[in-house]
Design an enzyme around this catalytic site. Structure first.
Site, PDB file in Angstrom:
ATOM      1  N   ASP A 104      54.192 -66.166  44.963  1.00 38.82           N
ATOM      2  CA  ASP A 104      52.483 -65.636  44.752  1.00 38.82           C
ATOM      3  C   ASP A 104      51.906 -66.777  45.645  1.00 38.82           C
ATOM      4  O   ASP A 104      52.955 -67.453  46.027  1.00 38.82           O
ATOM      5  CB  ASP A 104      51.833 -66.149  43.048  1.00 38.82           C
ATOM      6  CG  ASP A 104      52.410 -67.401  43.146  1.00 38.82           C
ATOM      7  OD1 ASP A 104      53.441 -68.613  43.678  1.00 38.82           O
ATOM      8  OD2 ASP A 104      52.507 -67.870  41.520  1.00 38.82           O
ATOM      9  N   SER A 105      50.788 -67.135  45.424  1.00 37.05           N
ATOM     10  CA  SER A 105      50.647 -68.145  46.616  1.00 37.05           C
ATOM     11  C   SER A 105      50.835 -69.789  46.166  1.00 37.05           C
ATOM     12  O   SER A 105      50.285 -70.634  46.341  1.00 37.05           O
ATOM     13  CB  SER A 105      49.176 -67.496  47.289  1.00 37.05           C
ATOM     14  OG  SER A 105      48.478 -68.358  46.500  1.00 37.05           O
ATOM     15  N   PHE A 123      47.373 -70.168  41.714  1.00 35.66           N
ATOM     16  CA  PHE A 123      47.205 -69.673  40.316  1.00 35.66           C
ATOM     17  C   PHE A 123      47.604 -71.033  39.667  1.00 35.66           C
ATOM     18  O   PHE A 123      46.339 -71.470  38.716  1.00 35.66           O
ATOM     19  CB  PHE A 123      47.450 -68.697  39.461  1.00 35.66           C
ATOM     20  CG  PHE A 123      47.160 -68.530  37.998  1.00 35.66           C
ATOM     21  CD1 PHE A 123      46.294 -68.077  38.102  1.00 35.66           C
ATOM     22  CD2 PHE A 123      48.257 -68.647  37.093  1.00 35.66           C
ATOM     23  CE1 PHE A 123      45.950 -67.954  36.356  1.00 35.66           C
ATOM     24  CE2 PHE A 123      47.585 -68.805  36.037  1.00 35.66           C
ATOM     25  CZ  PHE A 123      47.207 -68.040  35.732  1.00 35.66           C
ATOM     26  N   GLN A 163      39.275 -60.626  44.141  1.00 37.82           N
ATOM     27  CA  GLN A 163      38.314 -61.882  43.538  1.00 37.82           C
ATOM     28  C   GLN A 163      37.415 -60.921  43.174  1.00 37.82           C
ATOM     29  O   GLN A 163      36.756 -60.195  43.180  1.00 37.82           O
ATOM     30  CB  GLN A 163      38.427 -63.099  43.811  1.00 37.82           C
ATOM     31  CG  GLN A 163      40.323 -63.783  43.570  1.00 37.82           C
ATOM     32  CD  GLN A 163      41.147 -63.961  42.650  1.00 37.82           C
ATOM     33  OE1 GLN A 163      40.312 -64.015  41.776  1.00 37.82           O
ATOM     34  NE2 GLN A 163      41.890 -63.806  42.483  1.00 37.82           N
ATOM     35  N   ASP A 171      53.190 -58.108  36.936  1.00 38.85           N
ATOM     36  CA  ASP A 171      53.703 -58.358  36.890  1.00 38.85           C
ATOM     37  C   ASP A 171      53.722 -59.426  36.001  1.00 38.85           C
ATOM     38  O   ASP A 171      52.110 -59.357  35.732  1.00 38.85           O
ATOM     39  CB  ASP A 171      54.655 -59.915  38.136  1.00 38.85           C
ATOM     40  CG  ASP A 171      53.019 -60.408  37.656  1.00 38.85           C
ATOM     41  OD1 ASP A 171      51.869 -61.018  37.937  1.00 38.85           O
ATOM     42  OD2 ASP A 171      52.829 -62.035  37.405  1.00 38.85           O
ATOM     43  N   CYS A 228      66.006 -48.327  21.525  1.00 34.55           N
ATOM     44  CA  CYS A 228      66.160 -49.183  22.555  1.00 34.55           C
ATOM     45  C   CYS A 228      67.468 -48.980  22.122  1.00 34.55           C
ATOM     46  O   CYS A 228      68.743 -49.436  21.530  1.00 34.55           O
ATOM     47  CB  CYS A 228      65.778 -50.460  22.137  1.00 34.55           C
ATOM     48  SG  CYS A 228      66.208 -51.167  23.827  1.00 34.55           S
ATOM     49  N   CYS A 248      69.330 -50.833  25.000  1.00 25.61           N
ATOM     50  CA  CYS A 248      69.825 -52.212  25.829  1.00 25.61           C
ATOM     51  C   CYS A 248      70.324 -53.058  25.247  1.00 25.61           C
ATOM     52  O   CYS A 248      71.225 -52.894  23.673  1.00 25.61           O
ATOM     53  CB  CYS A 248      68.676 -53.557  25.716  1.00 25.61           C
ATOM     54  SG  CYS A 248      68.378 -54.639  24.186  1.00 25.61           S
ATOM     55  N   CYS A 290      70.035 -54.186  21.792  1.00 26.66           N
ATOM     56  CA  CYS A 290      70.268 -53.779  20.197  1.00 26.66           C
ATOM     57  C   CYS A 290      71.105 -52.938  19.975  1.00 26.66           C
ATOM     58  O   CYS A 290      71.905 -52.338  19.213  1.00 26.66           O
ATOM     59  CB  CYS A 290      68.671 -52.439  20.914  1.00 26.66           C
ATOM     60  SG  CYS A 290      67.337 -53.490  20.932  1.00 26.66           S
ATOM     61  N   HIS A 302      65.859 -57.913  25.309  1.00 28.78           N
ATOM     62  CA  HIS A 302      65.559 -57.069  24.715  1.00 28.78           C
ATOM     63  C   HIS A 302      64.114 -56.847  25.465  1.00 28.78           C
ATOM     64  O   HIS A 302      63.734 -55.572  26.261  1.00 28.78           O
ATOM     65  CB  HIS A 302      65.466 -57.140  23.487  1.00 28.78           C
ATOM     66  CG  HIS A 302      64.889 -56.247  22.802  1.00 28.78           C
ATOM     67  ND1 HIS A 302      65.186 -54.788  22.567  1.00 28.78           N
ATOM     68  CD2 HIS A 302      63.347 -56.369  22.339  1.00 28.78           C
ATOM     69  CE1 HIS A 302      63.457 -54.166  22.107  1.00 28.78           C
ATOM     70  NE2 HIS A 302      62.643 -55.084  22.175  1.00 28.78           N
TER      71      HIS A 302
END
Ligand SMILES: [Zn+2]
Length: 368
Positions: free
Chosen positions: A92-93, A96, A200, A277, A315, A317, A320, A346
C-alpha cells in the site's frame, strides 16, 4: 511490461474469472490477499501460506518504512528476498496508516508530516517519497499515495480530499514512471513493477465517478477503490462499488481495498472485483473468532470446552483435519501462541476457499 490481465470468462453480472500475470507469480483472480503488515502475515510462516494457496500477499509501506526501513530492505535485495516470499506482493502507499496510526499529522498539498507511533520521531511523506519507498521494497504492485477520506465526511470535505488525492495520484504516477527501473530485481526477473491508482470521493457517487474518470485519463496499470469499510453502512459500500466498477476499463485489474466479511468478498467478486484484502480473517483469528461454514465461532466459549469436533466440519484445512474445537479453546484460554497460528491458518483457508469456489463458478459455462 508490468502486468498482463487476461479475462477468461465474464458473467452477465460482471463477475470476471481471469489471470493476472505479475513478475513473481501468475495470480488466479478473483483473489483474496492476506495482509502481511510488517513483512509477516501475523502468526503464519511463509511455507504455510504457500500450502494454503496464497498467491499474493500485502506489505504495509508505513510499517516497513519505520522498521526495519526501506533502505535496509533495498540493500537486502527487496521485500521478496528479505521475507523469503517468492510469490507476488503488493504494497500500500502508507497513506492509510499515516492517517490512522500516526500522531500529530499535518497535511499540506506537498505531503503529510507525521510522528511515528513507535517512537514519536517526525517524518514527511510525499507522493514521490511513498513511491521511492515502494520501489525500494519492490513489490509487484505499488499504490499511488492517497488520502483516505474519513466517514462521515461532508461534501466540502470530500471534495477537498479528492482534489488532494487526484493531485497526488498524478505526482505518484509521474515519479513512478521515471524511477520504476530502479527496483532491486530489475533485469533479474522478467517484467516490472506496476502502479495502481486509487478511486476516492467519500460516499458521493458523482465524486467517485469523477475520481475514476480522472485516474483512467492518467493511465494506471490497475485501479483500486479506496476509502470503503471505514465505518459506513454496508449498502453504501455496495452503492459506491456499483457506481465505480462499470466505469473502470475491462482490461485492467480492479481492486477493492480493505474488505470484508466472507459474504462480502463473495458478493463483490461476483460483481467484477478482481482483488481484495482485509485484516479481518487474521485479526479476528487472534481474538478467537473463527469463520466457518456454520457461521462465526467464538472459540473461547465454554460450550467448546470438551467439543471433540473439528473447528469447521466442512473445511479440509490442516487445522480442521488435525485439531478439535476443545484444543483450540484450550490454547486460547491458556494464552498459548499456537492459538493465533492455528486460528489464523483456518480463517485464511476459509477465505481462500471462498475465492476458489467463486473462481470455479465464474469459470463454468452459464446454465440456462
Ligand atoms: Zn479449517
Amino acid at each position: 511490461m508490468g502486468l498482463t490481465f487476461n479475462p477468461i470468462h465474464t458473467t452477465d453480472a460482471g463477475g470476471r474469472r481471469a489471470q493476472l500475470r505479475l513478475p513473481h507469480q501468475t495470480v488466479e483472480t478473483p483473489v483474496f490477499m492476506p495482509v502481511g503488515t510488517a513483512g509477516t502475515v501475523k502468526a503464519v510462516p511463509q511455507d504455510t501460506l504457500e500450502s494454503l494457496g496464497a498467491e499474493i500477499i500485502l506489505g504495509n509501506t508505513y510499517h516497513l518504512y519505520l522498521r526495519p526501513g526501506h533502505e535496509a530492505i533495498r540493500r537486502m535485495g527487496g521485500l521478496h528476498r528479505f521475507i523469503s516470499w517468492p510469490r507476488a506482493m503488493l504494497t500500500d502507499s502508507g497513506g492509510f496508516q499515516v492517517f490512522s496510526l500516526s500522531e500529530l499529522r499535518n497535511v499540506t498539498d506537498e505531503g503529510v508530516r507525521f510522528r511515528s507511533h513507535l517512537d514519536g520521531s517526525s517524518h514527511f511523506f510525499t507522493p514521490e517519497h511513498s513511491v521511492d519507498v515502494q520501489i525500494a521494497l519492490g513489490a509487484d504492485i505499488a499504490m499511488a499515495f492517497d488520502e483516505c477520506t474519513e466517514y462521515p465526511a461532508d461534501r466540502a470535505r470530500a471534495e477537498e480530499s479528492l482534489r488532494l488525492t487526484m493531485a497526488w495520484a498524478r505526482r505518484s504516477l509521474e515519479h513512478f514512471r521515471m524511477h520504476q527501473h530502479e527496483v532491486s530485481w530489475h533485469g533479474e526477473i522478467a517484467g516490472s513493477q506496476s502502479l495502481f491508482g486509487i478511486v476516492q470521493g467519500g460516499m458521493y457517487r458523482d465524486l467517485r465517478k469523477e475520481s475514476a474518470e480522472r485516474l483512467i485519463e492518467m493511465g494506471f496499470d490497475g485501479y483500486a477503490i479506496g476509502g470503503l469499510s471505514v465505518g459506513e453502512p454496508r449498502d453504501l459500500t455496495l452503492e459506491m462499488i456499483s457506481e465505480v466498477l462499470p466505469i473502470l476499463p475491462a482490461g485492467k485489474p480492479r481492486y477493492v481495498m480493505g474488505v470484508g466479511y466472507p459474504d462480502e468478498i463473495e458478493q463483490y467478486a461476483r460483481m467484477g472485483v478482481d482483488m481484495m484484502d482485509c485484516v479481518l480473517p487474521t485479526r479476528a483469528a487472534r481474538h478467537g473468532l473463527l469463520f466457518t461454514s456454520e457461521g462465526r465461532l467464538t472459540i473461547k466459549n465454554r460450550q467448546f470446552a470438551e467439543d471433540q469436533g473439528p473447528p469447521d466440519p466442512a473445511c479440509d484445512c490442516m487445522v480442521c483435519r488435525r485439531y478439535t474445537r476443545a484444543y483450540l479453546r484450550h490454547l486460547m484460554q491458556a494464552g498459548e501462541s499456537l492459538s493465533a497460528t492455528l486460528n489464523t491458518i483456518h480463517n485464511l483457508a476459509y477465505y481462500l476457499g471462498i475465492m476458489r469456489r467463486v473462481r470455479a463458478s465464474l469459470e463454468a459455462p452459464k446454465a440456462n
